[in-house]
Design an enzyme around this catalytic site. Structure first.
Site, short mmCIF file in Angstrom:
data_model
loop_
_atom_site.label_atom_id
_atom_site.label_comp_id
_atom_site.label_asym_id
_atom_site.label_seq_id
_atom_site.Cartn_x
_atom_site.Cartn_y
_atom_site.Cartn_z
N ASN A 53 0.87 -1.17 0.00
CA ASN A 53 0.00 0.00 0.00
C ASN A 53 0.91 1.23 0.00
OD1 ASN A 53 -1.77 2.07 0.58
ND2 ASN A 53 -2.27 1.36 2.65
N LYS B 194 0.07 4.25 -0.21
CA LYS B 194 -0.59 5.44 0.37
C LYS B 194 -0.37 6.64 -0.56
CE LYS B 194 -0.11 3.22 4.78
NZ LYS B 194 0.03 3.30 6.22
N HIS C 196 -9.38 1.03 5.21
CA HIS C 196 -8.09 1.21 5.88
C HIS C 196 -8.30 2.15 7.07
CE1 HIS C 196 -4.01 2.50 6.71
NE2 HIS C 196 -3.61 1.41 6.07
N GLU D 100 -6.72 4.59 8.09
CA GLU D 100 -6.55 6.01 7.77
C GLU D 100 -7.81 6.57 7.11
OE1 GLU D 100 -2.82 5.55 5.70
OE2 GLU D 100 -1.90 4.97 7.59
N GLU E 105 -5.21 -5.10 10.74
CA GLU E 105 -4.20 -4.06 10.90
C GLU E 105 -4.45 -3.29 12.19
OE1 GLU E 105 -2.22 -2.92 6.95
OE2 GLU E 105 -3.99 -1.68 7.18
N GLY F 259 2.80 2.00 10.76
CA GLY F 259 3.81 3.05 10.62
C GLY F 259 4.56 3.38 11.90
N SER G 222 3.61 -2.41 10.25
CA SER G 222 5.06 -2.50 10.50
C SER G 222 5.67 -3.84 10.09
CB SER G 222 5.37 -2.18 11.96
OG SER G 222 5.02 -0.83 12.24
N GLY H 272 2.82 -1.17 4.25
CA GLY H 272 2.87 0.23 3.88
C GLY H 272 4.29 0.67 3.56
N GLY H 273 4.98 1.24 4.54
CA GLY H 273 6.31 1.83 4.34
C GLY H 273 7.29 0.91 3.61
P1 PGA Z 1 3.04 0.09 7.59
O1 PGA Z 1 1.54 0.35 7.06
O2 PGA Z 1 3.53 -1.19 6.96
O3 PGA Z 1 3.81 1.30 7.13
O4 PGA Z 1 2.95 -0.02 9.07
C1 PGA Z 1 0.65 -0.72 6.89
C2 PGA Z 1 -0.65 -0.22 6.31
O5 PGA Z 1 -1.08 0.88 6.63
O6 PGA Z 1 -1.27 -0.93 5.49
#
Ligand code: PGA
Length: 249
Positions: free
Chosen positions: A10, A12, A94, A96, A164, A170, A208, A229-230
């Site tokens: 993802n 983002k 998600h 967010e 999640e 993050g 993470s 994500g990251g």
């Molecule tokens: P992250 O994000 O791997 O950066 O923790 C995961 C996500 O939001 O899907």
């Protein structure tokens, strides 16, 4: 049906046309990944990414869609439009989106139904906040988000569920293996009531995930892959996660 493992990235609101070089690197490193590999870039990059991956088995997805097919919804994108641009998946609900855009379980269910209608696979996200975990509410929250967010017509073919924890996204923090196992077992159990082929629905962990912890996480029962994500932004990091998933068998 064996559950095909899924490594989903993802991006983002990160990346631009120049970032697609990371996709070239990922394809070069993993031409036959042995698991499903998905990247969900910002919607404006879907079409270019699709063209760029014509010879590479990477699937592409959106990060959200509107529940309507078309209409006066300035700034929104329909599931059909994502599909038309080259997407086969869409991330929905998600944390967010739930936190910053006030999306409710009912909104997520309506979007997932639209995604199914358009022929997209919906990755429906659920997860507790830190305060909810501290209050011992995690399992109740996950069960109620699942009950409200998964639409009637969900099947193992058109739906993936991602756990999640909001506090793990993050932050570099992850739940213990036992905590992930407990939630994933609950998710598998709750699916029985909602989906005929519940045993075949893929369940992802997200929050993470890095190359350094992926092997351990993929060994947990009912974890069929990750939503990343990251660590999905760099081919070297995401490639390490793909390799770990491949090796998990
Ligand atoms: P992250 O994000 O791997 O950066 O923790 C995961 C996500 O939001 O899907």
């Amino acid at each position: 049906m064996a559950r095909r493992k899924l490594a989903a990235g993802n991006w983002k609101m990160n990346g631009d046309l120049a970032t697609l070089a990371e996709i070239d690197a990922l394809c070069a490193e993993h031409p036959e990944p042995g698991c499903e590999v998905l990247i969900c870039p910002p919607a404006v990059l879907i079409h270019a990414m699709k063209a760029r991956t014509a010879d590479c088995p990477i699937a592409i997805g959106g990060q959200d869609c509107h529940h309507a097919v078309s209409g006066a919804h300035t700034g929104d994108i329909s599931a059909h439009q994502l599909k038309d641009a080259g997407a086969s998946y869409v991330i929905l609900g998600h944390s967010e989106r739930r936190a910053h855009h006030g999306e409710t379980d009912a909104d997520v269910a309506a979007k997932a139904a639209a995604a199914h209608e358009a022929g997209l696979i919906a990755i429906i996200c659920v997860g507790e906040t830190e305060a909810q975990r501290d209050a011992g509410e995690t399992l109740d929250i996950i069960a109620s988000q699942m009950a409200g967010s998964i639409p009637e017509q969900a099947t193992a073919r058109n739906t993936v569920i991602a756990y999640e924890p909001v506090w793990a996204i993050g932050t570099g923090r992850t739940p213990t293996n036992d905590q992930i196992a407990e939630v994933h077992a609950l998710m598998r159990d709750r699916l029985q009531a909602r989906v005929a082929d519940a045993a075949d629905v893929r369940l992802l962990y997200g929050g993470s995930v890095k190359p350094g912890n992926a092997t351990e996480i993929f060994a947990i029962a009912h974890v069929d892959g990750a939503l990343v994500g990251g660590a999905s932004l760099k081919a070297s990091d995401f490639g390490g996660i793909v390799a770990a998933l491949q090796a998990s068998g």
